[in-house]
Write an enzyme that holds these catalytic residues in place. Structure first.
Site, PDB file in Angstrom:
ATOM      1  N   TYR A  31       0.844  -1.193   0.000  1.00 26.13           N
ATOM      2  CA  TYR A  31       0.000   0.000   0.000  1.00 26.13           C
ATOM      3  C   TYR A  31       0.876   1.238   0.000  1.00 26.13           C
ATOM      4  O   TYR A  31       2.050   1.217   0.381  1.00 26.13           O
ATOM      5  CB  TYR A  31      -0.914   0.030   1.237  1.00 26.13           C
ATOM      6  N   PHE A  44       2.459   9.795   3.459  1.00 21.82           N
ATOM      7  CA  PHE A  44       2.661   9.616   4.887  1.00 21.82           C
ATOM      8  C   PHE A  44       3.053   8.194   5.255  1.00 21.82           C
ATOM      9  O   PHE A  44       3.476   7.931   6.374  1.00 21.82           O
ATOM     10  CB  PHE A  44       1.424  10.048   5.698  1.00 21.82           C
ATOM     11  N   ASP A  45       2.924   7.248   4.335  1.00 19.17           N
ATOM     12  CA  ASP A  45       3.281   5.861   4.668  1.00 19.17           C
ATOM     13  C   ASP A  45       3.331   5.040   3.391  1.00 19.17           C
ATOM     14  O   ASP A  45       2.575   5.305   2.438  1.00 19.17           O
ATOM     15  CB  ASP A  45       2.254   5.267   5.637  1.00 19.17           C
ATOM     16  N   ILE A  69      -9.135   1.735  10.383  1.00 18.68           N
ATOM     17  CA  ILE A  69     -10.147   2.772  10.206  1.00 18.68           C
ATOM     18  C   ILE A  69     -11.283   2.238   9.321  1.00 18.68           C
ATOM     19  O   ILE A  69     -11.064   1.398   8.443  1.00 18.68           O
ATOM     20  CB  ILE A  69      -9.537   4.050   9.605  1.00 18.68           C
ATOM     21  N   TYR A  92      -9.616   9.493  10.461  1.00 20.53           N
ATOM     22  CA  TYR A  92      -9.271   9.912  11.810  1.00 20.53           C
ATOM     23  C   TYR A  92     -10.073  11.101  12.301  1.00 20.53           C
ATOM     24  O   TYR A  92      -9.786  11.635  13.378  1.00 20.53           O
ATOM     25  CB  TYR A  92      -7.772  10.226  11.877  1.00 20.53           C
ATOM     26  N   PHE A 113      -5.377   5.903  -0.381  1.00 20.33           N
ATOM     27  CA  PHE A 113      -4.542   4.705  -0.321  1.00 20.33           C
ATOM     28  C   PHE A 113      -4.576   3.971  -1.656  1.00 20.33           C
ATOM     29  O   PHE A 113      -5.655   3.727  -2.213  1.00 20.33           O
ATOM     30  CB  PHE A 113      -5.049   3.735   0.755  1.00 20.33           C
TER      31      PHE A 113
END
Length: 360
Positions: A251, A261-262, A280, A306, A322
């Protein structure tokens, strides 16, 4: 890693109304005048090449898809956004560009722009498929002009070519010319690169131009009443993921301004977790029914992410994007030393991930 929801309350989630599939919103873009509107609407949509096109600087060929949508660039007017990709890899466009239609003397001109800013390119990735979530952060500073084409109206169609050669570097070329013709049902494009001796270095669309025809249902896109959007790029046949299965995925997570961010790709190994996990809501719903080889893009509103909480590099109220690819589904218990969950800051996510893995 950012899909782990360490504070999710089952009771609160139970109160969520049942989401429903809805139609994509209609985009009614306003342009400067009637003729520009007509030309822009003729170009807007999804297009696929009628025949495979040979790749520049390569030996392969493939059918090519262009998706063109209304766009907003602060400092420019009458703009369209275009993504170009191989038909067998729509999730990864190899070119992102803008078209501006403007008046020059008594006719129209089509000007193309490439994207200067990596952040802008990341923010725009895939947006031609879902223009309703077009980022508000793109400005004229993020782009630079590349070529002009003088357009002339011919009945219900437009056609034109570049008034001069423009610099180029591909395939040994030092300059190129371009031409286009479109009538709302087809687009014909011809680009030619020339070397320093004036000889043809490469050519796209010889013998009358590369023809593109309107295309529908190139990808399935699910829009939900609560704002979740799921783009299905690849959905192979197979047994869907079931509760209790171990899901092995790659991902990449980013914000709508393009900030990454990731990414499991950056770590060089996929993420494993027991489905559905304590993630989530938008992630859990967006991955429902995935099989081995599934590739999806999830656009998750903050209410399914979030909310008003800041989580590591993710600001409060953030929409999350994502790209998710299911590598493998394990029906048996996975090893105890598993990777961290996506998009939760490592320090906060490690303890919960370890606890979940020990339960498995």
């Amino acid at each position: 890693a950012a899909a782990q929801d360490e504070t999710a309350a089952p009771a609160a989630q139970a109160e969520r109304p049942e989401p429903k599939l809805v139609d994509a919103p209609t985009i009614n873009e306003t342009y400067s005048d009637e003729e520009i509107t007509k030309a822009a609407n003729m170009l807007t949509g999804s297009w696929i090449s009628a025949k495979p096109i040979t790749e520049i600087d390569g030996d392969g060929e493939a059918k090519i898809v262009m998706t063109i949508s209304p766009a907003r660039v602060d400092g420019l007017s009458d703009v369209l956004y275009c993504e170009t990709a191989r038909a067998d890899d729509l999730a990864s466009p190899y070119r992102q560009s803008f078209f501006q239609i403007y008046r020059f003397k008594d006719n129209l001109r089509l000007r193309t722009f490439d994207i200067r800013s990596e952040a802008a390119a990341n923010a725009l990735m895939g947006i031609s498929l879902v223009p309703e979530v077009y980022p508000m952060t793109i400005t004229a500073v993020d782009v630079f002009p590349t070529i002009d084409i003088d357009l002339k109206k011919d009945g219900n169609s437009y056609a034109g070519k570049s008034p001069a050669a423009y610099p180029d570097h591909r395939g040994g070329a030092v300059q190129m010319t371009s031409s286009i013709a479109f009538d709302g049902e087809t687009i014909s494009i011809s680009d030619v690169g020339y070397d320093s001796e004036g000889n043809t270095s490469w050519e796209v669309g010889r013998d009358g131009g590369a023809e593109f025809v309107r295309a529908k249902d190139l990808v399935n896109i699910d829009h939900y009443s609560d704002g979740l959007i799921v783009i299905h790029f690849t959905e192979p046949e197979g047994e869907p993921i079931q509760e209790g299965d171990w899901m092995i995925i790659h991902y990449l997570g980013r914000l709508t301004d393009g900030t990454k961010f990731d990414s499991s790709f950056d770590r060089g190994e996929p993420f494993r977790y027991k489905y559905p996990g304590t993630l989530i809501p938008g992630w859990i719903r967006g991955t429902e029914g995935m099989t081995e080889g599934s590739r999806r893009r999830l656009i998750i509103p903050s209410s399914l992410g979030y909310g008003d909480r800041a989580v590591g590099p993710i600001p409060p109220g953030s929409t999350l994007v994502f790209d998710v690819e299911c590598i493998f589904v394990e029906k048996e218990a996975a090893p105890a030393d598993l990777n961290a969950a996506p998009a939760q800051p490592a320090a906060e996510g490690a303890a919960e991930t370890a606890e979940e893995n020990s339960d498995g």
